[in-house]
Design a protein around this motif. Structure first.
Motif, PDB file in Angstrom:
ATOM      1  N   GLU A 348      -7.330  -4.359 -11.946  1.00  0.00           N
ATOM      2  CA  GLU A 348      -8.459  -5.251 -11.744  1.00  0.00           C
ATOM      3  C   GLU A 348      -8.504  -6.337 -12.811  1.00  0.00           C
ATOM      4  N   ALA A 349      -7.967  -6.018 -14.001  1.00  0.00           N
ATOM      5  CA  ALA A 349      -7.991  -6.988 -15.090  1.00  0.00           C
ATOM      6  C   ALA A 349      -6.671  -7.734 -15.227  1.00  0.00           C
ATOM      7  N   ALA A 350      -5.708  -7.410 -14.375  1.00  0.00           N
ATOM      8  CA  ALA A 350      -4.367  -7.977 -14.527  1.00  0.00           C
ATOM      9  C   ALA A 350      -4.118  -9.183 -13.634  1.00  0.00           C
ATOM     10  N   GLY A 351      -5.083  -9.583 -12.843  1.00  0.00           N
ATOM     11  CA  GLY A 351      -4.915 -10.771 -12.030  1.00  0.00           C
ATOM     12  C   GLY A 351      -4.733 -10.468 -10.553  1.00  0.00           C
ATOM     13  N   ALA A 352      -4.879 -11.539  -9.753  1.00  0.00           N
ATOM     14  CA  ALA A 352      -4.851 -11.411  -8.295  1.00  0.00           C
ATOM     15  C   ALA A 352      -3.511 -10.902  -7.785  1.00  0.00           C
ATOM     16  N   LEU A 353      -2.428 -11.291  -8.434  1.00  0.00           N
ATOM     17  CA  LEU A 353      -1.105 -10.902  -7.960  1.00  0.00           C
ATOM     18  C   LEU A 353      -0.936  -9.385  -7.996  1.00  0.00           C
ATOM     19  N   VAL A 354      -1.301  -8.762  -9.118  1.00  0.00           N
ATOM     20  CA  VAL A 354      -1.152  -7.311  -9.244  1.00  0.00           C
ATOM     21  C   VAL A 354      -2.083  -6.595  -8.281  1.00  0.00           C
ATOM     22  N   ARG A 355      -3.291  -7.113  -8.098  1.00  0.00           N
ATOM     23  CA  ARG A 355      -4.214  -6.497  -7.119  1.00  0.00           C
ATOM     24  C   ARG A 355      -3.637  -6.580  -5.707  1.00  0.00           C
ATOM     25  N   MET A 356      -2.955  -7.673  -5.420  1.00  0.00           N
ATOM     26  CA  MET A 356      -2.323  -7.837  -4.111  1.00  0.00           C
ATOM     27  C   MET A 356      -1.208  -6.808  -3.921  1.00  0.00           C
ATOM     28  N   PHE A 357      -0.410  -6.595  -4.963  1.00  0.00           N
ATOM     29  CA  PHE A 357       0.648  -5.591  -4.887  1.00  0.00           C
ATOM     30  C   PHE A 357       0.046  -4.201  -4.723  1.00  0.00           C
ATOM     31  N   GLN A 358      -1.063  -3.953  -5.400  1.00  0.00           N
ATOM     32  CA  GLN A 358      -1.675  -2.635  -5.303  1.00  0.00           C
ATOM     33  C   GLN A 358      -2.201  -2.368  -3.898  1.00  0.00           C
ATOM     34  N   ARG A 359      -2.736  -3.375  -3.240  1.00  0.00           N
ATOM     35  CA  ARG A 359      -3.188  -3.192  -1.850  1.00  0.00           C
ATOM     36  C   ARG A 359      -2.019  -2.781  -0.964  1.00  0.00           C
ATOM     37  N   GLU A 360      -0.865  -3.402  -1.169  1.00  0.00           N
ATOM     38  CA  GLU A 360       0.308  -3.039  -0.385  1.00  0.00           C
ATOM     39  C   GLU A 360       0.768  -1.627  -0.733  1.00  0.00           C
ATOM     40  N   SER A 361       0.719  -1.280  -2.018  1.00  0.00           N
ATOM     41  CA  SER A 361       1.071   0.068  -2.433  1.00  0.00           C
ATOM     42  C   SER A 361       0.141   1.101  -1.800  1.00  0.00           C
ATOM     43  N   MET A 362      -1.151   0.762  -1.686  1.00  0.00           N
ATOM     44  CA  MET A 362      -2.123   1.653  -1.048  1.00  0.00           C
ATOM     45  C   MET A 362      -1.790   1.860   0.427  1.00  0.00           C
ATOM     46  N   ASN A 363      -1.356   0.792   1.101  1.00  0.00           N
ATOM     47  CA  ASN A 363      -0.970   0.909   2.516  1.00  0.00           C
ATOM     48  C   ASN A 363       0.206   1.868   2.675  1.00  0.00           C
ATOM     49  N   GLN A 364       1.190   1.743   1.789  1.00  0.00           N
ATOM     50  CA  GLN A 364       2.367   2.607   1.879  1.00  0.00           C
ATOM     51  C   GLN A 364       2.036   4.044   1.464  1.00  0.00           C
ATOM     52  N   SER A 365       1.088   4.191   0.533  1.00  0.00           N
ATOM     53  CA  SER A 365       0.660   5.531   0.126  1.00  0.00           C
ATOM     54  C   SER A 365       0.030   6.278   1.300  1.00  0.00           C
ATOM     55  N   ALA A 366      -0.679   5.549   2.141  1.00  0.00           N
ATOM     56  CA  ALA A 366      -1.288   6.169   3.320  1.00  0.00           C
ATOM     57  C   ALA A 366      -0.213   6.715   4.260  1.00  0.00           C
ATOM     58  N   ARG A 367       0.907   6.007   4.383  1.00  0.00           N
ATOM     59  CA  ARG A 367       2.014   6.509   5.214  1.00  0.00           C
ATOM     60  C   ARG A 367       2.618   7.772   4.595  1.00  0.00           C
ATOM     61  N   PHE A 368       2.727   7.771   3.274  1.00  0.00           N
ATOM     62  CA  PHE A 368       3.251   8.947   2.564  1.00  0.00           C
ATOM     63  C   PHE A 368       2.322  10.142   2.776  1.00  0.00           C
ATOM     64  N   ALA A 369       1.019   9.922   2.677  1.00  0.00           N
ATOM     65  CA  ALA A 369       0.042  10.991   2.903  1.00  0.00           C
ATOM     66  C   ALA A 369       0.168  11.555   4.314  1.00  0.00           C
ATOM     67  N   ALA A 370       0.359  10.672   5.300  1.00  0.00           N
ATOM     68  CA  ALA A 370       0.501  11.117   6.692  1.00  0.00           C
ATOM     69  C   ALA A 370       1.734  11.999   6.868  1.00  0.00           C
ATOM     70  N   ALA A 371       2.827  11.647   6.181  1.00  0.00           N
ATOM     71  CA  ALA A 371       4.048  12.451   6.273  1.00  0.00           C
ATOM     72  C   ALA A 371       3.822  13.857   5.704  1.00  0.00           C
ATOM     73  N   ILE A 372       3.038  13.957   4.628  1.00  0.00           N
ATOM     74  CA  ILE A 372       2.741  15.270   4.037  1.00  0.00           C
ATOM     75  C   ILE A 372       1.882  16.101   4.981  1.00  0.00           C
ATOM     76  N   LEU A 373       0.842  15.492   5.530  1.00  0.00           N
ATOM     77  CA  LEU A 373      -0.059  16.225   6.428  1.00  0.00           C
ATOM     78  C   LEU A 373       0.682  16.762   7.652  1.00  0.00           C
ATOM     79  N   GLN A 374       1.679  16.021   8.107  1.00  0.00           N
ATOM     80  CA  GLN A 374       2.464  16.458   9.262  1.00  0.00           C
ATOM     81  C   GLN A 374       3.219  17.751   8.955  1.00  0.00           C
ATOM     82  N   GLN A 375       3.648  17.930   7.706  1.00  0.00           N
ATOM     83  CA  GLN A 375       4.464  19.083   7.328  1.00  0.00           C
ATOM     84  C   GLN A 375       3.644  20.321   6.951  1.00  0.00           C
ATOM     85  N   ILE A 376       2.390  20.143   6.526  1.00  0.00           N
ATOM     86  CA  ILE A 376       1.628  21.285   5.995  1.00  0.00           C
ATOM     87  C   ILE A 376       0.611  21.845   6.980  1.00  0.00           C
TER      88      ILE A 376
END
Length: 447
Positions: A348-376
């Motif tokens: 939040e203090a590192a600028g708009a660019l890093v926040r933008m990357f984090q939003r994309e990382s959050m989107n991909q994390s959701a896919r990772f979470a879905a893959a785990i839920l499928q297996q357990i």
């Protein structure tokens, strides 16, 4: 006479068309001249104890730019609308002597676009982008590039592709960053003739000397496994006295063993003993190892002893439910055991660019979470608690998918008994390892 009149009319028509074209070109030229690049230079910059490349572009007016990261070869493309080039002494292409840059070129792929391409020898990505006010020259647009691995490159590339022109006039950095930007030493300025590449130090050695150089190991995915809590922070305590820090360490070791057995993954443990680590320190360790995935293992307790099962969390600004919000507050407060963390940084203090990357990382994390839920889903408690999210500090890496797995509740006697069984932890780890492979095969960098 009629032929002459027709010829005159045709000539008048051609003149009008020519005049219209001149006016259009003049208007285009006027729009194109709204801004101009007046200077460019590169230098080395230290970021997180590593050396990166700093690019400084000077322009007549504040700049809006579209950034793109492309592969084969790796390169950063900067498109500047309505921008011309006023750098007569600078060759339109040349070599760079500052890693991870290798070469540059610039021009106008379209009449109203000024394009600069920085070729990269490694998958480096922007980690900071900001504007500085004029200081004896033009407006300055600063980009810091650092190689944090292929996954960080892919996250940044995907985020930039979805982003329109960045208004750098609004990207005002904090005072410390301005001071640092003014202090950076220009190693090889682009405004001077670039020297020819120096021959390699071992170029004149006999060919047999090359045999002594070991071959680089085959590229494997890197998964960072964070065993929650540790040391003076025991975490949750079970009904039978089980300490969360011991369960998470045992589970982390088992998961590392399962991942290593795939032959495709190098597991990195945040801790392999009973030690206290700050939350940000765990993230820094993962980034230093250029991790492709981050998975944090926990075993919480709940006010109700009937609560049981596995939860998979990813980062969000807004919690999915009150229980998730309370859990995030509890986990984030673990750092207070070690006193205030004065070195902590937040996207939040590192600028708009890093926040933008984090939003994309959050989107991909959701896919990772879905893959785990499928297996357990057929484990005790399984996936009934589903994918949840909250503001966990340990998941705030902006350049890698990150999830937190609550493996069960130590406040539930059945969950506690299961988590204390090696056979159960082994079964859970096999499923997590399979989910990790499924995710990386579909979304991870190619190996």
């Amino acid at each position: 006479m009629m032929i002459t009149v027709k010829a005159m009319l045709a000539a008048i028509g051609r003149s009008i068309l020519f005049l219209a074209m001149v006016l259009v070109l003049a208007a285009t030229g006027q729009a194109f001249a709204e801004n101009a690049v007046t200077g460019m230079r590169v230098g080395a910059v230290q970021i997180d104890n590593r050396t990166g490349l700093r690019l400084v572009i000077e322009t007549k007016a504040p700049l809006k730019a579209k950034l793109l990261l492309l592969q084969t070869p790796y390169r950063l493309v900067i498109d500047m609308p309505n921008t011309s080039w006023n750098v007569d002494k600078l060759a339109r292409r040349g070599n760079l002597q500052v890693a991870p840059g290798s070469a540059y070129r610039f021009g106008n792929p379209k009449p109203d676009i000024g394009r600069l391409v920085i070729e990269l020898e490694k998958p480096a990505a922007p980690v900071r982008v900001f504007a500085l006010p004029p200081a004896g020259g033009g407006n300055r647009f600063v980009i810091d590039l650092l190689d944090r691995g292929k996954t960080a490159f892919l996250v940044a590339s995907s985020a930039l592709e979805k982003t329109p022109n960045i208004d750098l006039g609004d990207a005002v950095p904090d005072r410390a960053m301005v001071k640092d930007a003014d202090r950076v030493k220009t190693v090889k300025p682009l405004t001077m003739p670039l020297p020819k590449s120096k021959p390699a130090r071992h170029a004149n050695k006999p060919a047999t000397a090359a045999l002594a150089v070991p071959k680089p190991r085959p590229r494997k995915w890197v998964v960072f496994i964070d065993a929650g809590h540790g040391g003076k922070d025991p975490g949750a305590l079970g009904k039978a006295g089980t300490a969360e820090k011991n369960i998470t360490l045992a589970a982390a070791r088992e998961l590392a063993s399962q991942l290593r057995a795939t032959g495709k993954i190098t597991p990195i443990l945040a801790r392999d003993d009973d030690r206290f680590l700050r939350l940000r320190q765990r993230i820094r360790l993962a980034r230093q190892n250029q991790a492709d995935l981050f998975i944090s293992l926990h075993a919480d307790s709940a006010p109700r002893s009937s609560a049981r099962g596995i939860s998979v969390f990813s980062l969000s600004d807004k919690a999915s439910d009150k229980e998730a919000a309370a859990l995030a507050r509890q986990e984030n407060s673990a750092d207070l055991i070690g006193g205030p963390d004065l070195s902590a940084e937040d996207p939040e203090a590192a600028g708009a660019l890093v926040r933008m990357f984090q939003r994309e990382s959050m989107n991909q994390s959701a896919r990772f979470a879905a893959a785990i839920l499928q297996q357990i889903r057929d484990l005790p408690g399984g996936n009934k608690r589903g994918h949840r999210f909250a503001g966990f500090a340990v998941l705030k890496a902006p350049d890698m998918p990150s999830v937190l797995v609550e493996m069960g509740f130590l406040s539930n006697r059945q969950d506690e008994a299961n988590l204390n069984k090696q056979s159960y932890r082994q079964d859970l780890s096999k499923r997590l390892a399979k989910a990790i492979l499924v995710y990386l095969n579909e979304y991870g960098p190619k190996i």
